[in-house]
Write a protein that holds these residues in place. Structure first.
Motif, PDB file in Angstrom:
ATOM      1  N   LYS A  50       0.831  -1.215   0.000  1.00 25.94           N
ATOM      2  CA  LYS A  50       0.000   0.000   0.000  1.00 25.94           C
ATOM      3  C   LYS A  50       0.859   1.255   0.000  1.00 25.94           C
ATOM      4  O   LYS A  50       0.687   2.158  -0.821  1.00 25.94           O
ATOM      5  CB  LYS A  50      -0.907   0.017   1.244  1.00 25.94           C
ATOM      6  CG  LYS A  50      -1.702  -1.230   1.464  1.00 25.94           C
ATOM      7  CD  LYS A  50      -2.558  -1.145   2.712  1.00 25.94           C
ATOM      8  CE  LYS A  50      -1.782  -0.994   4.009  1.00 25.94           C
ATOM      9  NZ  LYS A  50      -1.075  -2.194   4.466  1.00 25.94           N
ATOM     10  N   THR A  51       1.799   1.313   0.954  1.00 26.11           N
ATOM     11  CA  THR A  51       2.655   2.487   1.048  1.00 26.11           C
ATOM     12  C   THR A  51       3.443   2.679  -0.242  1.00 26.11           C
ATOM     13  O   THR A  51       3.596   3.801  -0.723  1.00 26.11           O
ATOM     14  CB  THR A  51       3.616   2.336   2.244  1.00 26.11           C
ATOM     15  OG1 THR A  51       2.842   2.211   3.418  1.00 26.11           O
ATOM     16  CG2 THR A  51       4.522   3.531   2.361  1.00 26.11           C
ATOM     17  N   THR A  52       3.901   1.575  -0.795  1.00 26.92           N
ATOM     18  CA  THR A  52       4.657   1.664  -2.039  1.00 26.92           C
ATOM     19  C   THR A  52       3.824   2.322  -3.132  1.00 26.92           C
ATOM     20  O   THR A  52       4.309   3.200  -3.861  1.00 26.92           O
ATOM     21  CB  THR A  52       5.102   0.255  -2.466  1.00 26.92           C
ATOM     22  OG1 THR A  52       5.835  -0.321  -1.396  1.00 26.92           O
ATOM     23  CG2 THR A  52       5.957   0.306  -3.696  1.00 26.92           C
ATOM     24  N   MET A 165      -2.978   9.998   2.175  1.00 27.96           N
ATOM     25  CA  MET A 165      -2.789   9.828   3.622  1.00 27.96           C
ATOM     26  C   MET A 165      -2.361   8.395   3.892  1.00 27.96           C
ATOM     27  O   MET A 165      -3.050   7.454   3.531  1.00 27.96           O
ATOM     28  CB  MET A 165      -4.093  10.108   4.359  1.00 27.96           C
ATOM     29  CG  MET A 165      -4.687  11.458   4.034  1.00 27.96           C
ATOM     30  SD  MET A 165      -6.052  11.831   5.107  1.00 27.96           S
ATOM     31  CE  MET A 165      -6.771  13.218   4.212  1.00 27.96           C
ATOM     32  N   ASP A 166      -1.207   8.272   4.548  1.00 26.14           N
ATOM     33  CA  ASP A 166      -0.679   6.942   4.846  1.00 26.14           C
ATOM     34  C   ASP A 166      -0.885   6.619   6.319  1.00 26.14           C
ATOM     35  O   ASP A 166      -0.151   7.116   7.171  1.00 26.14           O
ATOM     36  CB  ASP A 166       0.811   6.884   4.488  1.00 26.14           C
ATOM     37  CG  ASP A 166       1.332   5.465   4.526  1.00 26.14           C
ATOM     38  OD1 ASP A 166       0.551   4.548   4.841  1.00 26.14           O
ATOM     39  OD2 ASP A 166       2.524   5.274   4.235  1.00 26.14           O
ATOM     40  N   GLU A 167      -1.856   5.831   6.611  1.00 25.31           N
ATOM     41  CA  GLU A 167      -2.205   5.464   7.990  1.00 25.31           C
ATOM     42  C   GLU A 167      -2.141   6.675   8.916  1.00 25.31           C
ATOM     43  O   GLU A 167      -1.431   6.655   9.917  1.00 25.31           O
ATOM     44  CB  GLU A 167      -1.268   4.360   8.487  1.00 25.31           C
ATOM     45  CG  GLU A 167      -1.169   3.237   7.486  1.00 25.31           C
ATOM     46  CD  GLU A 167      -0.884   1.890   8.109  1.00 25.31           C
ATOM     47  OE1 GLU A 167      -0.917   1.781   9.338  1.00 25.31           O
ATOM     48  OE2 GLU A 167      -0.667   0.932   7.348  1.00 25.31           O
ATOM     49  N   PRO A 168      -2.888   7.716   8.601  1.00 26.92           N
ATOM     50  CA  PRO A 168      -2.739   8.953   9.367  1.00 26.92           C
ATOM     51  C   PRO A 168      -3.226   8.829  10.796  1.00 26.92           C
ATOM     52  O   PRO A 168      -2.827   9.605  11.648  1.00 26.92           O
ATOM     53  CB  PRO A 168      -3.596   9.954   8.590  1.00 26.92           C
ATOM     54  CG  PRO A 168      -4.610   9.130   7.900  1.00 26.92           C
ATOM     55  CD  PRO A 168      -3.940   7.831   7.569  1.00 26.92           C
TER      56      PRO A 168
HETATM   57 MG   LIG Z   1       2.726   1.122   5.060  1.00 30.41          MG
END
Ligand SMILES: [Mg+2]
Ligand SMILES: Nc1ncnc2c1ncn2[C@@H]1O[C@H](COP(=O)(O)OP(=O)(O)O)[C@@H](O)[C@H]1O
Lengths: 366, 424
Positions: A50-52, A165-168
């Motif tokens: 996901k982050t990638t 938004m990455d796991e905000p």
């Molecule tokens: Mg991640």
């Protein structure tokens, strides 16, 4: 590449692949089309890429293969600072040596916006996240929830149309998290911005999103609105990952139109809705949601299929009862019932019969 | 377990005030902590603090005159140095009596050495007089004054008397005046003659060169620290070993290596000549001057700059740079506005370390400094070991210490010592 652009697409991933080490693909063949104004959540277990994906969209990682388009323009070769994408990081990444107001005016300063306009915009966005009085504070002087709001405000202050938004909310406690989910959704709707939101928390994904992309193993397993995702999972990973789920294993005996007859491993025959089984003889996992299981005969459909079950455990949870059964050899079969006056509390050891509607019982891949 | 009494004091379970109880409980802990540091404390006290205190005391101590010539000093008290005359017969008699005792105890030469710091020639004057005063007859009527003038005509001039009188108190600021290129004159402190002024220039040079060294260390060290902090752990460890490598070689070896590199027939000049960049007859002078000292000391002190910088940079998360870029900052703006300010504490810590180390550095300037590249510390060492003017050495040392403390204080006021981080 504008010729291949899909109409109405704002963000578009086309056949995107990513490998960090040249040996393993972290993202495998990602295709995704987002219209403007959509709130899309990437949901998946840790390490699913996901982050990638988010970093490729933001420009901090380059796609090994494929094309990423923003508003019809391929952005593969545009550096991050020219993409104009707002971003909220998991640990907020507020600049510790600047006050809240300085943090917020930073993106405006680098865009060479005049002082008075800057101040005005900072004030407006601070009011929007209800942090009007905190402009003079340092990030370290704020609580986690307040820092979260400032991080959000900073991603919004330069009027980005796309915010990532990455796991905000990952670092917040449960109550604050629920409050902020609502808050973020409200602000995103008011501003009409497009949001790509990453989380591993399915409740968060279901409550906030217009659509959810369930990631696993570098692929989107299912991309659907929350209700479809929950009620009509397309494969057994999604069924397992979203919400609570009971599975029974068996072999497809026959398929007739939109019903499949499945012989469970202990020999019982049940009717199911075939989702991704196509022919007799295939192994399948049958998925039933705990709240769709009925044991009260009077409420069961006349033609509903029934199975014998033994009550193993009864758990009182306040609003609901959670009962664990042994069904067709599966000792982790859960049913959930509402705590209503006429509801029976099943005692362990009781033998009962359970049933469900054939369309609630989905025959998925094994 | 605690209870609120009517007076508002909190009591422990047994009725004693909670504060007393707590203090009692903590006392054992404190005693144990003290016992653990006691050996080191004693060691430092005996071998470090006490000698330094004694040394600093020497910068004002001046007992030797009054102790060697007690009668002379009291007889000389009434003498007016402004008169231009030598003192009366009684003073010479007192001097003879004092010197007889001193010569027997052989303390007159030490006094001579002491007074020689203030008046050139005093040393030989006392040595000569001490030898001959033994034969002097104090009982007879012969003028003792004439006898002294016969030993040396300097006794017939007021200069030596003025010096004895000026330095008769037990404590003196003379060393400190000397250390700032001043001396005691008839009208209080006055500047020394131009050709004797050296210390202020040396202090200035020491500060200037320390600043230059600190500056070059920042310029050279920052990128290295940055790379160290941003490399994957394995390569970073490798590079770290290279940074620390100089620590494993003797300081003398490193400094001598620079001598080999920089001298006129040295490696660098040879290469430059070979490349044709400088003529064989115009080889660069890079050693025995300020340039050589700065180069060698920058090299030696660089690790002290890199290490604190590195430990601060390690704590700066890369997401800050990403955040800055996502907000629209170019690479340079992101670095300058976001990364650099957060790395300043590391620069501060490294700078303090390097500056304070270099301001008192001795060996390297001694070897490669020549005449123009020496530091105040070399002068202090000279007074300690060659001229044996310990009082002046102590005064110079005390001033150096004061300057460092002052700079530290100024740094605290301007940058804030809280902003200095040596680690995490
Ligand atoms: Mg991640
Ligand atoms: N910079 C990187 N270098 C090498 N591998 C990475 C890097 N970032 C992530 N990975 C690997 O890629 C996979 C996906 O990571 P990530 O996108 O962070 O997943 P998620 O955000 O869904 O938890 C993981 O196996 C992770 O180890």
């Amino acid at each position: 590449m504008a010729d291949t652009q899909s109409p109405g697409a704002f963000v578009e991933f086309e056949r995107v692949q990513k490998s960090y080490d040249g040996e393993n693909l972290v993202v495998k063949d990602l295709n995704l089309i987002m219209p403007k104004g959509e709130f899309l959540t990437m949901l998946g277990p840790s390490g699913s890429g996901k982050t990638t994906c988010l970093m490729m969209l933001a420009g901090f990682e380059t796609a090994t293969h494929g094309d990423i388009r923003l508003d019809g323009v391929s952005i593969n070769n545009i550096p991050p600072h020219k993409r104009g994408i707002g971003m909220v990081f998991q640990n907020y990444a507020l600049f510790p040596h600047m006050t809240v107001a300085e943090n917020l005016s930073f993106p405006l300063e680098v865009r060479k916006i005049g002082k008075s306009e800057r101040e005005q915009k900072v004030k407006r966005v601070l009011d929007m996240v209800q942090m009007g009085e905190f402009g003079g504070r340092r990030p370290a002087q704020l609580s986690g929830g307040q820092q979260q709001r400032i991080a959000l405000a900073r991603a919004l202050v330069f009027e980005a149309e796309l915010v990532l938004m990455d796991e905000p909310l990952g670092a917040l406690d449960k109550q604050l998290r629920e409050h902020m989910q609502f808050e973020i959704k409200r602000i995103a709707d008011n501003l009409g911005i497009t949001v790509v939101y990453v989380t591993h928390d399915q409740t968060e994904a279901l409550t906030m999103s217009d659509r959810v992309a369930v990631f696993d193993d570098g692929r989107i397993q299912q991309l659907a609105p929350p209700d479809k995702l929950y009620e009509a999972p397309e494969n057994s990973f999604v069924a397992q990952f979203i919400g609570e789920n009971n599975t029974l294993e068996g072999v497809v005996k026959e398929i007739k139109g939109d019903t499949a007859l499945v012989r469970l491993d202990d020999g019982e025959l049940i009717d199911c809705k075939p989702v991704n089984v196509t022919q007799p003889g295939e192994r399948t996992r049958v998925s039933i949601r705990p709240e769709r299981v009925e044991y009260n005969k009077s409420r069961l459909h006349a033609d509903a299929h029934t199975l014998k079950a033994e009550v193993l455990e009864f758990i009182y949870m306040g609003d609901i009862f959670r009962t664990r059964l042994r069904v067709a050899g599966n000792e982790d079969f859960i049913i959930k019932t509402r705590n209503a006056p006429d509801q029976v509390r099943l005692q362990p050891g009781t033998q009962i019969e359970i049933g469900w509607l054939p369309e609630d019982c989905r025959a998925l891949d094994a | 377990m605690s209870d609120q009494t009517t007076s508002g004091r909190v009591l422990a379970a047994d009725g004693t005030p909670l504060k007393t109880s707590l203090a009692r409980a903590l006392r054992r802990q404190k005693l144990r902590a003290l016992a653990l540091i006691a050996p080191l404390l004693l060691f430092v006290l005996i071998t470090f603090i006490a000698p330094i205190a004694d040394m600093l005391f020497r910068s004002v101590e001046n007992q030797i005159v009054v102790e060697t010539l007690p009668q002379t000093v009291s007889a000389l008290a009434d003498w007016d140095p402004e008169s231009g005359d030598t003192p009366g017969e009684d003073v010479y008699r007192a001097l003879a009596a004092d010197l007889k005792i001193a010569a027997k105890a052989k303390t007159h030469t030490r006094l001579g050495t002491r007074l020689n710091y203030e008046l050139t020639g005093a040393s030989s004057l006392f040595r000569k007089s001490g030898r001959q005063v033994k034969k002097m007859d104090l009982e007879g009527d012969a003028s003792i004054k004439d006898a002294f003038i016969k030993i040396d005509k300097d006794w017939g001039k007021p200069d030596i008397w003025r010096t004895i009188q000026t330095y008769s108190p037990r404590y003196t600021n003379g060393y400190f005046l000397n250390a700032v290129d001043m001396q005691k004159g008839p009208d209080g402190p006055e500047a020394r003659p131009e050709n004797q002024q050296i210390y202020l220039m040396l202090f200035g040079r020491t500060l200037f060169m320390s600043l230059m060294i600190t500056g070059s260390c920042i310029l050279l060290g920052y990128p290295v620290a940055w790379i160290l902090a941003n490399l994957p752990a394995r390569s970073a460890n490798m590079l770290m070993i290279l940074v620390l490598l100089p620590f494993w070689t003797s300081l003398l070896v490193r400094t001598s290596a620079w001598k080999v590199m920089l001298q006129q027939q040295g490696v660098i000049n040879d290469v430059l000549v070979w490349l044709g960049l400088v003529g064989d007859d115009a080889r660069l002078v890079m050693i025995n001057n300020q340039f050589g000292t700065i180069v060698a000391m920058t090299h030696i002190l660089l690790p002290f700059m890199i290490l604190p910088m590195y430990s601060v940079m390690q704590t700066i998360q890369p997401t800050y740079l990403r955040a800055a870029k996502s907000l629209g900052a170019t690479n340079w703006t992101a670095f300058w506005r976001v990364y650099f300010p957060q790395s300043v504490p590391g620069i501060g810590a490294g700078s303090i370390l390097v500056f304070i180390l270099s301001i008192g550095y001795y060996i390297t300037p001694e070897i490669v400094g020549g005449n123009t590249g020496t530091f105040i510390s070399n002068r202090i060492a000279y007074h300690i070991s060659s001229s044996l003017n310990w009082g002046l050495a102590a005064a110079l040392g005390a001033i150096l210490l004061a300057v460092v403390l002052l700079l530290y204080y100024a740094y605290d006021k301007i940058v804030g010592i809280d902003n200095v981080k040596l680690g995490g």
